[in-house]
Design a protein around this motif. Structure first.
Motif, mmCIF file in Angstrom:
data_model
loop_
_atom_site.group_PDB
_atom_site.id
_atom_site.type_symbol
_atom_site.label_atom_id
_atom_site.label_comp_id
_atom_site.label_asym_id
_atom_site.label_seq_id
_atom_site.Cartn_x
_atom_site.Cartn_y
_atom_site.Cartn_z
ATOM 1 N N ARG A 95 0.835 -1.203 0.000
ATOM 2 C CA ARG A 95 0.000 0.000 0.000
ATOM 3 C C ARG A 95 0.868 1.251 0.000
ATOM 4 O O ARG A 95 1.882 1.302 0.698
ATOM 5 C CB ARG A 95 -0.923 0.018 1.226
ATOM 6 N N HIS A 98 -2.002 4.382 1.930
ATOM 7 C CA HIS A 98 -3.129 3.544 2.359
ATOM 8 C C HIS A 98 -3.893 2.925 1.192
ATOM 9 O O HIS A 98 -4.926 2.270 1.399
ATOM 10 C CB HIS A 98 -4.100 4.333 3.249
ATOM 11 N N GLU A 100 -4.033 0.193 -1.798
ATOM 12 C CA GLU A 100 -3.386 -1.042 -2.227
ATOM 13 C C GLU A 100 -2.970 -0.943 -3.694
ATOM 14 O O GLU A 100 -3.715 -0.441 -4.540
ATOM 15 C CB GLU A 100 -4.319 -2.236 -2.029
ATOM 16 N N GLN A 101 -1.753 -1.399 -3.984
ATOM 17 C CA GLN A 101 -1.206 -1.342 -5.333
ATOM 18 C C GLN A 101 -1.488 -2.653 -6.068
ATOM 19 O O GLN A 101 -1.263 -3.741 -5.512
ATOM 20 C CB GLN A 101 0.305 -1.099 -5.291
ATOM 21 N N TYR A 107 4.688 -0.223 -6.719
ATOM 22 C CA TYR A 107 5.078 0.116 -5.350
ATOM 23 C C TYR A 107 6.576 0.402 -5.247
ATOM 24 O O TYR A 107 7.002 1.352 -4.595
ATOM 25 C CB TYR A 107 4.692 -1.048 -4.424
#
Length: 389
Positions: A95, A98, A100-101, A107
């Motif tokens: 994340r 906050h 989520e990838q 990321y």
């Protein structure tokens, strides 16, 4: 760029703890097997979504626990960015802010780190695989396209090697499918070689300056990229793709006989030269160590040039492996420039006269205390804290 806070839950030998760091130098003290390297590893994993010590994520999770959490609050330019990495039975979840990838490649690069451990001093005299891994890990942090090409290349390489084994065992006969795989592999492989050459050209520029400084102008360091592809010098990315496809086609019979791919960046190497001579073969141990130090320190400037910000520097017990001159050059290079985390058994093992106002943490069996240089406890950090926000 610097890491303000780190929160760990069930990571290695840490049950749950939150730490706040200095934006300059942080010293982690403790005897062997107490958790110093585990703490550095958690920062590395937070940045790269993988460990430098194991390929098995299960080993990162505390004994008898199902998952682990690493959270960090990263200061980048004018913003504070919360990062979070969850490790569990179903893999990794990452994340940023906050959110989520969908892919880890989205990321990676939010936090850039350079790890320098004693084994990195063998970068020069070690295996070609270690040098390829060095290029891939460091360049992959700052170049999403390179990371994409590398991931895709490895996937196609597995498929192609599997099919070559089938052809070798006469359990398959479709050469058209092999040609399709060759074309795909050459597309990704030619791009990787082109990108590596660009990256190494920039790294060489900074490493040369550092090496000249360390050796007081006596030695000139240069790089030479060694490829299984013939005649790659001066070729464009498209030309390298075409060249790789051509050589894969020419070697098809030999590859089928051996059941493996013989050409491509997965077999390439990097040669280091001092005053034109191969350091791996002709260099003294001191020259090999100076070369490794120059290369690792050069990464700092390359990342700054590529991303606009300095990375974090993780020094895992490396000062004890360097003599006084190299220690001095290392610490003077990073002072007031890069957020640094360095481990040592005790404060006596740290060149205190070269480090200004470090933040010191004493680690014992996964318990962490913030202390003064004289050993006086400032803050206990073993208790449970709320997550980073």
């Amino acid at each position: 760029m610097f890491l303000q806070k780190l929160h760990l839950k069930n990571f290695r030998n840490y049950a749950e703890t939150t730490l706040e760091f200095s934006p300059e130098i942080n010293v982690l003290l403790g005897q062997n097997a107490q958790g110093k390297t585990n703490l550095l590893e958690s920062i590395y994993v937070l940045a790269t979504a993988r460990s430098h010590r194991t390929a098995n994520d299960r080993e990162l999770i505390r004994f008898n626990q199902s998952d682990a959490v690493i959270q960090g609050l990263v200061h980048r330019r004018a913003d504070d960015v919360p990062l979070e990495l969850n490790l569990g039975k179903r893999g990794k979840k990452a994340r940023v802010n906050h959110l989520e990838q969908a892919k880890l490649s989205q990321y990676i690069g939010q936090l850039n780190v350079i790890l320098f451990a004693p084994e990195d001093l063998s970068l020069v005299k070690g295996s070609p695989n270690g040098r390829r891994r060095f290029i891939d890990m460091e360049f992959g942090q700052i170049a999403p396209r390179y990371l994409h090409n590398l991931t895709a290349y490895r996937d196609v390489l597995k498929q192609r090697n599997r099919y070559l084994k089938l052809l070798s065992a006469r359990k398959a006969s479709d050469r058209v499918y092999l040609d399709v795989l060759s074309e795909q592999l050459a597309g990704f492989g030619g791009s990787i070689i082109a990108q590596r050459q660009d990256f190494l050209g920039e790294l060489e520029k900074y490493a040369q300056e550092l090496h000249l400084s360390i050796t007081q102008g006596q030695e000139t360091l240069s790089f030479e990229y060694e490829s299984k592809l013939k005649n790659i010098s001066g070729r464009s990315e498209t030309e390298l793709q075409q060249l790789m496809y051509q050589q894969l086609t020419e070697q098809a019979e030999k590859e089928i006989f051996q059941g493996t791919t013989l050409v491509g960046p997965h077999r390439d190497d990097l040669k280091f030269l001092i005053n034109g001579k191969n350091v791996q073969i002709y260099g003294s141990q001191g020259q090999q160590r100076t070369t490794a130090l120059s290369v690792k320190l050069a990464e700092i400037d390359v990342m700054k040039a590529q991303t606009g910000e300095y990375p974090l520097l993780l020094l895992d017990d490396v000062l004890s492996e360097l003599d006084g001159q190299r220690q001095t050059h290392l610490l003077q290079t990073i002072q007031n420039k890069v957020q640094t985390f360095l481990t040592a058994p005790a404060m006596n093992d740290v060149a205190q006269n070269l480090i200004k106002e470090p933040k010191i943490f004493m680690i014992e069996n996964g318990n962490i205390k913030e202390t003064t240089a004289g050993g006086k406890t400032v803050l206990e950090t073993v208790t449970f804290y709320p997550p980073v926000s």
